[in-house]
Design a protein around this motif. Sequence first.
Motif, mmCIF file in Angstrom:
data_model
loop_
_atom_site.group_PDB
_atom_site.id
_atom_site.type_symbol
_atom_site.label_atom_id
_atom_site.label_comp_id
_atom_site.label_asym_id
_atom_site.label_seq_id
_atom_site.Cartn_x
_atom_site.Cartn_y
_atom_site.Cartn_z
ATOM 1 N N THR A 75 10.156 -6.330 -11.248
ATOM 2 C CA THR A 75 9.077 -6.303 -12.236
ATOM 3 C C THR A 75 7.839 -7.000 -11.679
ATOM 4 N N THR A 76 6.739 -6.845 -12.406
ATOM 5 C CA THR A 76 5.563 -7.659 -12.137
ATOM 6 C C THR A 76 5.853 -9.049 -12.699
ATOM 7 N N VAL A 79 6.738 6.149 -9.321
ATOM 8 C CA VAL A 79 5.542 6.527 -8.571
ATOM 9 C C VAL A 79 5.779 7.871 -7.887
ATOM 10 N N SER A 80 4.858 8.826 -8.126
ATOM 11 C CA SER A 80 5.066 10.149 -7.532
ATOM 12 C C SER A 80 3.864 10.661 -6.727
ATOM 13 N N THR A 81 2.736 9.937 -6.763
ATOM 14 C CA THR A 81 1.562 10.399 -6.019
ATOM 15 C C THR A 81 1.000 9.281 -5.153
ATOM 16 N N GLY A 128 0.810 -1.212 0.000
ATOM 17 C CA GLY A 128 0.000 0.000 0.000
ATOM 18 C C GLY A 128 0.841 1.258 0.000
ATOM 19 N N ALA A 129 0.140 2.377 0.056
ATOM 20 C CA ALA A 129 0.806 3.681 0.096
ATOM 21 C C ALA A 129 1.313 3.949 1.501
ATOM 22 N N LEU A 137 -1.026 0.401 -6.656
ATOM 23 C CA LEU A 137 -0.088 -0.721 -6.704
ATOM 24 C C LEU A 137 -0.251 -1.704 -5.548
ATOM 25 N N LYS A 138 -1.169 -1.411 -4.626
ATOM 26 C CA LYS A 138 -1.361 -2.290 -3.476
ATOM 27 C C LYS A 138 -1.617 -3.721 -3.937
#
Length: 168
Positions: free
Chosen positions: A40-41, A67-69, A13-14, A76-77
Amino acid sequence: MTDEKICVGAISGAYGVRGEVRIKSFCAVAEDIESYSPLTTEDGSASFHLAILRPIKNGFAARIAEVSTKEQADALKGTQLFAARDQLPSLPDDEYYHADLIGLEVFDSGGARLGTVKTVLDHGAGDILEIRRPGASETILLPFTLALVPTVDLAAGKIIADPPEGLV
């Protein structure tokens, strides 16, 4: 085997509002996940350049260059992070990557087929092999110890087990 990917962690998570993420590492030395970057995924459709910022409960706060926000981080969680097999260190003879064990055929010491390794579980007290029985939906759980699993032959694709009486 060099094209194979191994799951080394996941984004849980974020963390904060500036695009940082929570990372859970599956590496023996948790901090090593950073050295396998870019990750990678599983399908290779996305790549992540990871930098650990600090340890937090159950993992790390990290910055991913892509990722910037907070919204991007939230999206992406649950994403699993994979490293190329050839990036990972070689293991001693008596240690194995979980991915190497999944799919191996399991036989008892008398040669009877017990099934196939479905997954390797780790609940903190040691690894447990979940073995799918042939022709059945049931599985058996076998502690992955030297006493119960004396032989792992990756080249032959099989495991010789000595399960306790009554397990099978």
